[in-house]
Design a protein around this motif. Structure first.
Motif, PDB file in Angstrom:
ATOM      1  N   THR A 151      -2.157 -12.425 -11.037  1.00  0.00           N
ATOM      2  CA  THR A 151      -2.840 -11.964  -9.821  1.00  0.00           C
ATOM      3  C   THR A 151      -1.944 -10.976  -9.088  1.00  0.00           C
ATOM      4  O   THR A 151      -0.765 -11.248  -8.840  1.00  0.00           O
ATOM      5  N   LEU A 152      -2.511  -9.852  -8.711  1.00  0.00           N
ATOM      6  CA  LEU A 152      -1.797  -8.851  -7.922  1.00  0.00           C
ATOM      7  C   LEU A 152      -2.295  -8.899  -6.470  1.00  0.00           C
ATOM      8  O   LEU A 152      -3.504  -8.808  -6.222  1.00  0.00           O
ATOM      9  N   GLN A 153      -1.383  -9.064  -5.575  1.00  0.00           N
ATOM     10  CA  GLN A 153      -1.693  -9.021  -4.145  1.00  0.00           C
ATOM     11  C   GLN A 153      -1.107  -7.739  -3.549  1.00  0.00           C
ATOM     12  O   GLN A 153       0.080  -7.467  -3.729  1.00  0.00           O
ATOM     13  N   VAL A 154      -1.947  -6.991  -2.861  1.00  0.00           N
ATOM     14  CA  VAL A 154      -1.509  -5.737  -2.244  1.00  0.00           C
ATOM     15  C   VAL A 154      -1.591  -5.898  -0.724  1.00  0.00           C
ATOM     16  O   VAL A 154      -2.647  -6.295  -0.193  1.00  0.00           O
ATOM     17  N   PHE A 155      -0.507  -5.590  -0.074  1.00  0.00           N
ATOM     18  CA  PHE A 155      -0.445  -5.734   1.385  1.00  0.00           C
ATOM     19  C   PHE A 155      -0.165  -4.394   2.035  1.00  0.00           C
ATOM     20  O   PHE A 155       0.620  -3.589   1.514  1.00  0.00           O
ATOM     21  N   VAL A 161       0.849  -1.185   0.000  1.00  0.00           N
ATOM     22  CA  VAL A 161       0.000   0.000   0.000  1.00  0.00           C
ATOM     23  C   VAL A 161       0.887   1.237   0.000  1.00  0.00           C
ATOM     24  O   VAL A 161       1.820   1.357   0.800  1.00  0.00           O
ATOM     25  N   GLY A 162       0.593   2.159  -0.982  1.00  0.00           N
ATOM     26  CA  GLY A 162       1.386   3.368  -1.097  1.00  0.00           C
ATOM     27  C   GLY A 162       2.589   3.215  -2.003  1.00  0.00           C
ATOM     28  O   GLY A 162       3.245   4.203  -2.350  1.00  0.00           O
ATOM     29  N   GLY A 163       2.894   1.977  -2.390  1.00  0.00           N
ATOM     30  CA  GLY A 163       4.041   1.735  -3.257  1.00  0.00           C
ATOM     31  C   GLY A 163       3.624   1.563  -4.704  1.00  0.00           C
ATOM     32  O   GLY A 163       2.525   1.942  -5.109  1.00  0.00           O
ATOM     33  N   SER A 164       4.519   1.016  -5.501  1.00  0.00           N
ATOM     34  CA  SER A 164       4.246   0.788  -6.921  1.00  0.00           C
ATOM     35  C   SER A 164       4.673  -0.618  -7.291  1.00  0.00           C
ATOM     36  O   SER A 164       5.484  -1.238  -6.606  1.00  0.00           O
ATOM     37  N   VAL A 165       4.107  -1.120  -8.430  1.00  0.00           N
ATOM     38  CA  VAL A 165       4.438  -2.453  -8.876  1.00  0.00           C
ATOM     39  C   VAL A 165       4.302  -2.501 -10.406  1.00  0.00           C
ATOM     40  O   VAL A 165       3.478  -1.805 -10.997  1.00  0.00           O
ATOM     41  N   TRP A 166       5.160  -3.269 -11.044  1.00  0.00           N
ATOM     42  CA  TRP A 166       5.100  -3.494 -12.487  1.00  0.00           C
ATOM     43  C   TRP A 166       4.529  -4.889 -12.731  1.00  0.00           C
ATOM     44  O   TRP A 166       4.989  -5.863 -12.134  1.00  0.00           O
ATOM     45  N   LEU A 167       3.507  -4.921 -13.602  1.00  0.00           N
ATOM     46  CA  LEU A 167       3.015  -6.205 -14.107  1.00  0.00           C
ATOM     47  C   LEU A 167       3.704  -6.399 -15.445  1.00  0.00           C
ATOM     48  O   LEU A 167       3.303  -5.816 -16.465  1.00  0.00           O
ATOM     49  N   VAL A 190      -7.240  -9.918 -10.156  1.00  0.00           N
ATOM     50  CA  VAL A 190      -6.684 -10.647 -11.285  1.00  0.00           C
ATOM     51  C   VAL A 190      -6.650  -9.703 -12.498  1.00  0.00           C
ATOM     52  O   VAL A 190      -7.676  -9.115 -12.877  1.00  0.00           O
ATOM     53  N   TYR A 191      -5.482  -9.564 -13.076  1.00  0.00           N
ATOM     54  CA  TYR A 191      -5.282  -8.669 -14.211  1.00  0.00           C
ATOM     55  C   TYR A 191      -5.092  -9.498 -15.480  1.00  0.00           C
ATOM     56  O   TYR A 191      -4.354 -10.494 -15.465  1.00  0.00           O
ATOM     57  N   TYR A 192      -5.789  -9.013 -16.559  1.00  0.00           N
ATOM     58  CA  TYR A 192      -5.713  -9.673 -17.862  1.00  0.00           C
ATOM     59  C   TYR A 192      -5.062  -8.735 -18.868  1.00  0.00           C
ATOM     60  O   TYR A 192      -5.295  -7.521 -18.849  1.00  0.00           O
ATOM     61  N   LEU A 193      -4.303  -9.315 -19.758  1.00  0.00           N
ATOM     62  CA  LEU A 193      -3.650  -8.545 -20.824  1.00  0.00           C
ATOM     63  C   LEU A 193      -3.934  -9.218 -22.172  1.00  0.00           C
ATOM     64  O   LEU A 193      -3.724 -10.436 -22.321  1.00  0.00           O
TER      65      LEU A 193
END
Length: 518
Positions: A134-138, A51-57, A116-119
Motif C-alpha cells: 500500500t502506498l500512502q501519499v501525504f 506530494v511532489g516527491g518520489s518513492v520506490w516500491l 494498493v500496488y500489485y507486482l
C-alpha cells in the motif's frame, strides 16, 4: 490476473501483444500447476510518499539468479507498467522500473497515486513471484497558524479558543505551553480532534507561549501564539509630596498593574489637566496650587477605570516673625499683658517658652487665638524674662523673642549720710531705691528745692546754717510713683548755747515723707 492483461492489451502493439500472450500463457501455466512462490516479494509497507516527491516500491530481490521474463505492476487492478522480454510499456509518465530487481519508482507524486500496488514477476525457468504493498501519499504541511477567538481576552471574563490551522494532511496535533506539555483538565480542554484548545475562563496565569505541533509521516510544522491576558488596572497608586514650600517643584507618579499598560489622565480639584502620562510635574509651586490631584488609570481592553487622589498643601515659608507687647509698658500688679506672635507665611503650630523652658500655663498665664497670643493678667515682677514664640509648618520654622521687664517701684527708698558734723566739715548723702526703670532723684533742704538730680547730695565746707532737713524724692516715670525720705543734719560750732553738739530745744529726728502721685 487475467483481468490485468486484458486491460493492458488494448494499449499495446501487436508485437508486444503476442509477447504478452506468451508470457500470460507461461504465467497461467505456473498458476494452474501451482508452480509459484506465494510469499510477498515486496518490502513490508506501507510505503510513504509526499506530494511532489518520489518513492520506490522495492522488492526483496537484490541479486536474482535469472533475469525476469515478465514484470507486471498494477494499482487498484489498473495497469501501471509492464515489462515483457525486454519491452517496457506504461501509460504513466512519472514511473521508472528496475528490471533487475523489479522495484518501481514513482516521481512527482500526487494524492491520486495513493493506493494498493500489485507486482507479478515471472523469472526465466523459475516459479512466478507476487507482491502487494500500500502506498500512502501525504501533502506536506504548510501555512500553520494559531487563530485566537476572541482576539482580546480579559482575565476571569473571557473564554478563549485557540484553533490550530494548516494546509496539508494532518495526522496528529500536540499542544505545549512555554515549551512544556500542556496539562489538560478543569479550565483547559481540547476539541475538534485536538485542533482547538479551549481555556474557560482565562486567568492571568495563562499568559505564555502556546504552540501546536502538527505532523504527518512526511512532514511536521509548528505554529505559535503568545497569549497576553488583559487585566486591570489594579493596585493603582499615586506617589508624590503632600506638603511643600512655595516656589518648590513637585512631581507626582501614578502607577498601575495593567495589561495592556494603563492610560493615565489627571485632574486638579476636579478640573481636567492636559497631562496624559504617568508623571505630573508642578513647577514653581504657589499657595494656590494646594488641593486634590487625581490620577485616573484606564484600560481600553477591559474598559475599567480606577482613580486615586493625593492632597498637596503648598506652604508659604515663615518669615518676619516678631512679638508685639500690649501695652508697651507693664506695671507690676496693675497691667494685663498681651504678647502677640506675628509672622508671614502659613503657621501650623506655635509654642511658647520663657528663658528657654516650656511655659507653664494656668492661673494668671493663658494662651488665646490658637496660641498666637500669650496673656499674663496681672503681671508681676517675677514675670521678667525672655519670652519666645516658636512658629513652624511642615516646610519651615522661625522663632521670635521678646524680653519682658516689668516696671515697679520705687520701693524701699532710703537715705544715708551723717546726722551731725562740725562747721567747715563736708557731708555726703546717698539716696537709694528699688525701681524699674531706675528711679529719678530730686532733693530739697528744709522744703526748698535743690539743684541736684543725682542719688548723691554733697555738702561742702558746711556752716551752721546748713543744719536742717535734707529730703530725697525717688520717682518712677513708668509707674508714676514717688517716694520721699528725710534726714536731719546738725552742723556744730560758733554758739555757746550748744551743748554736746545739740541745739537747745531742737530734737534730733529722721522723718520720712511718702508722697504717692497718680
Amino acid at each position: 490476473m487475467l483481468n490485468v492483461f486484458i486491460r493492458i492489451k488494448g494499449s499495446l502493439s501487436d508485437q508486444v501483444e503476442s509477447r504478452m500472450m506468451a508470457a500470460l500463457t507461461y504465467l497461467t501455466l505456473f498458476l494452474l500447476t501451482g508452480l509459484c512462490i506465494c510469499q510477498n516479494v515486496l518490502e513490508r509497507g506501507p510505503a510513504i510518499g509526499a506530494v511532489g516527491g518520489s518513492v520506490w516500491l522495492k522488492t526483496n530481490v537484490s541479486n536474482p539468479h535469472e533475469p525476469y521474463m515478465v514484470l507486471l505492476w498494477s494499482r487498484n487492478l489498473v495497469n501501471v507498467i509492464t515489462y515483457v522480454e525486454g519491452e517496457l510499456n506504461t501509460t504513466y509518465s512519472h514511473v521508472s522500473l528496475n528490471n533487475i530487481t523489479g522495484s518501481l519508482e514513482l516521481r512527482d507524486l500526487t494524492l491520486g497515486d495513493a493506493g494498493v500496488y500489485y507486482l507479478d514477476m515471472v523469472p526465466t525457468g523459475s516459479p512466478a513471484e507476487h507482491g502487494k504493498i500500500t502506498l500512502q501519499v501525504f501533502e506536506i504541511i504548510s501555512n500553520a497558524s494559531i487563530i485566537p477567538t476572541p482576539a482580546v481576552t480579559i482575565a476571569h471574563q473571557s473564554s478563549l479558543h485557540l484553533t490550530c490551522e494548516a494546509q496539508g494532511n494532518i495526522s496528529s496535533i500536540e499542544w505545549t505551553k512555554d515549551g512544556r506539555h500542556l496539562s489538560l483538565g478543569g479550565r483547559i480542554s481540547l476539541q475538534q480532534n485536538n485542533r482547538a484548545l479551549v481555556i474557560s475562563p482565562v486567568k492571568r496565569a495563562d499568559d505564555g507561549l502556546y504552540e501546536c505541533l502538527l505532523s504527518n509521516p512526511v512532514s511536521n510544522m509548528t505554529a505559535a501564539y503568545t497569549l497576553a491576558v488583559s487585566y486591570g488596572p489594579l493596585n493603582v497608586t499615586l506617589n508624590g509630596p503632600t506638603e511643600i514650600s512655595d516656589s518648590v517643584d513637585a512631581t507626582f507618579l501614578c502607577s498601575a498593574e495593567s495589561y495592556p499598560p494603563a492610560e493615565f489622565s489627571w485632574t486638579f480639584n476636579g478640573a481636567s489637566i492636559d497631562v496624559t502620562g504617568a508623571v505630573y510635574k508642578l513647577i514653581n509651586s504657589k499657595v494656590g496650587d494646594s488641593g486634590n490631584y487625581t490620577c485616573t488609570a484606564n484600560n481600553s481592553n477591559t474598559g475599567s477605570k480606577v482613580s486615586v487622589t493625593r492632597m498637596l498643601i503648598v506652604y508659604e515659608i515663615i518669615s518676619n516673625a516678631s512679638i508685639i507687647p500690649t501695652p508697651a509698658i507693664e506695671i507690676a500688679h496693675q497691667s494685663s499683658l498681651h504678647l502677640t506672635c506675628e509672622a508671614q507665611g502659613n503657621i501650623s503650630s506655635i509654642e511658647w517658652t520663657k528663658d528657654g523652658r516650656h511655659l507653664s500655663l494656668g492661673g494668671r498665664i493663658s494662651l488665646q487665638q490658637n496660641s498666637r497670643v500669650l496673656v499674663i493678667d496681672p503681671v508681676e515682677i517675677a514675670d521678667d524674662g525672655l519670652y519666645e514664640c516658636h512658629l513652624s509648618n511642615p516646610v519651615s520654622n522661625m522663632t521670635a523673642a521678646y524680653t519682658l521687664v516689668v516696671s515697679y517701684g520705687p520701693l524701699n527708698v532710703a537715705i544715708s549720710g551723717p546726722t551731725e558734723i562740725s562747721v567747715s566739715d563736708n557731708a555726703t548723702f546717698f539716696c537709694s531705691a528699688e525701681s524699674y526703670p531706675a528711679a529719678e532723684f530730686s532733693w530739697t533742704f528744709n522744703g526748698a528745692k535743690k539743684d541736684v538730680t543725682d542719688a548723691v547730695y554733697k555738702l561742702i565746707n558746711s556752716t551752721v546754717g546748713d543744719s536742717g532737713n535734707y529730703t530725697c524724692t525717688a520717682s518712677n516715670p513708668n509707674t508714676r510713683r514717688k517716694f520721699s525720705v528725710t534726714r536731719m543734719l546738725i552742723v556744730n560750732g560758733g554758739l555757746s548755747c550748744f551743748k554736746s553738739g545739740i541745739l537747745p530745744g531742737v530734737t534730733l529726728s529722721i522723718t520720712m515723707m511718702i508722697v504717692l502721685v497718680f
